[in-house]
Write a protein that holds these residues in place. Structure first.
Motif: not given
Length: 442
Positions: A266, A258-259, A291, A270, A288, A262-263
């Motif tokens: 970004r 997930r992390s 997100i 988006n 995920a 997320e990167q």
């Protein structure tokens, strides 16, 4: 002449038996000749796929031919006939026609509505034509089956809902993005499932296609097939921000947390991103899905979509069955009209013979009549015959219009004790390929 089919399918036989009974394509011509060499078999066709093996035949004695074909299948493949018998189905006449139309329309397929079976059936018919084992019956019946299949696909929604994992993935991507043209895609893995999905995606006019696999050469092969670019497996996360659609199917376990995703979102500012994880175990962290602007579907999600779509196809199948019955009626209408022609000829000949005989007898007793009077009597009797026959012959000519035509034909046959003679072999030779014999009874 009667039409019959004998065979087995995924419904009646396990794959272990089906694979033993398949006919190699290189042997089909010889097998078809062997079948038409059997007593009272005039035409033959073989449909041999991974899900069914069926022998179609035109025969003067369908019951005996069914037994002979069963024996032939067993002996050809070195099986015991009793071992084979429980798995076989035999249809003749109208039931065989209905079975053929349903098979052509993929109503009898393992995957309802799949398109491959129609092409396989056309190929089987083509082989029978090339080998001269398709004749008047098949040359009328098979094109009618193809018409039925075309109507089913064009007039129902039976083929409009994805029922394969790869196609369901493409359908979901289209729902998320609307138009897939110009969208970029990354394929993580180069196995069969990824290749199938890539094949479906390739028809959507995508932008850049990136392919990665632990074996770079395999990734390069797949990328080349679809005009894409291979990237090293160790570096693929660096390219993810370029991909609108990501398809993963590897045995590598968890690849994308997930992390990390997320990167990536970004870095994409988006912009929406669609991930299809069809690996087991999964390659993408299920968390995920929380997100924003990231849409994650795994194999269970896709199977849920497929099950929903299958329900829609089953609904469409009800209308498809109605189309099949309509086409069967059309075929039998044509068949009745074909039977009507020799019946009309036989009835006319019988009545004309009676008229001629009785007129000669009467004129023999009226020797005082001159030539003009005799011609008048002849004309009178002909006129009476024509007037009497006009209405029944008109009904017989319309015999193909509805199911009652069959009743009228049988009534005339019995009432007048008619037995219309079939065409001679010489006459049949000169017949066009699209005009079946007059003694066909299906």
């Amino acid at each position: 002449m009667n039409f019959l089919v004998i065979g087995l399918s995924y419904r009646t036989a396990p794959v272990e038996l089906r694979e033993r009974l398949g006919f190699p394509s290189e042997d089909l011509a010889g097998v078809l000749r062997s079948i038409t060499a059997l007593p009272k078999v005039s035409e033959a066709m073989i449909l041999s796929t991974c899900n069914r093996v069926e022998l179609y035949a035109a025969s003067q004695d369908p019951a005996a031919t069914g037994e002979r074909l069963q024996r032939f299948m067993a002996q050809y493949h070195g099986l015991d006939e009793e071992q084979l018998r429980p798995h076989l189905y035999i249809h003749s006449g109208r039931d065989a026609v209905r079975h053929l139309f349903r098979v052509a329309s993929s109503l009898d397929s393992m995957i309802l509505g799949e398109p491959q079976i129609l092409g396989q059936l056309k190929q089987a018919y083509g082989l029978a034509e090339a080998g001269c084992t398709a004749g008047p019956v098949f040359n009328r019946l098979l094109p009618r089956a193809f018409v039925a299949a075309k109507r089913v696909r064009s007039e129902t929604a039976i083929a409009q809902h994805a029922v394969s994992v790869s196609y369901a993935a493409v359908e979901l991507a289209r729902k998320i993005f609307g138009e897939l043209a110009g969208k970029s895609c990354m394929i993580v893995g180069a196995g069969k499932m990824c290749e199938l999905a890539a094949r479906h995606l390739a028809g959507q006019q995508l932008g850049e296609v990136l392919v990665t696999n632990r074996t770079l050469a395999r990734a390069q092969d797949l990328a080349e097939k679809f005009g894409g670019r291979a990237v090293p497996f160790a570096e693929f996360p660096l390219y993810l921000d370029q991909a609108d659609i990501v398809l993963t199917s590897t045995a590598a376990g968890l690849l994308l947390t997930r992390s990390r995703l997320e990167q990536i979102i970004r870095r994409r500012k988006n912009r929406p991103m669609f991930l299809i994880d069809i690996a087991v175990p999964r390659n993408v962290d299920p968390q995920a899905n929380q997100i924003d602007n990231l849409y994650l579907y795994d194999i269970d999600d896709l199977n849920g979509v497929i099950e929903t779509n299958l329900r829609e196809r089953r609904k469409a199948a009800k209308k498809a069955e109605e189309i099949i019955e309509q086409e069967i009626l059309r075929f039998y209408g044509w068949l009745r009209s074909l039977e009507a022609a020799p019946m009309i000829v036989a009835l006319r000949q019988q009545v004309e013979e009676i008229r001629r005989r009785e007129t000669e007898k009467t004129l023999g007793a009226l020797q005082h009549l001159d030539a003009a009077d005799r011609r008048a009597v002849e004309a009178l009797t002909r006129a009476i015959v024509n007037k009497v026959l006009h209405s029944p012959l008109s009904v017989l000519r319309r015999a193909g219009d509805d199911i009652t035509g069959e009743i009228y034909l049988e009534a005339v046959r019995r009432l007048f004790d008619l037995d219309p003679a079939p065409k001679t072999a010489a006459a049949q030779q000169t017949e066009s390929e699209d005009t079946p014999k007059q003694d066909i009874v299906l």
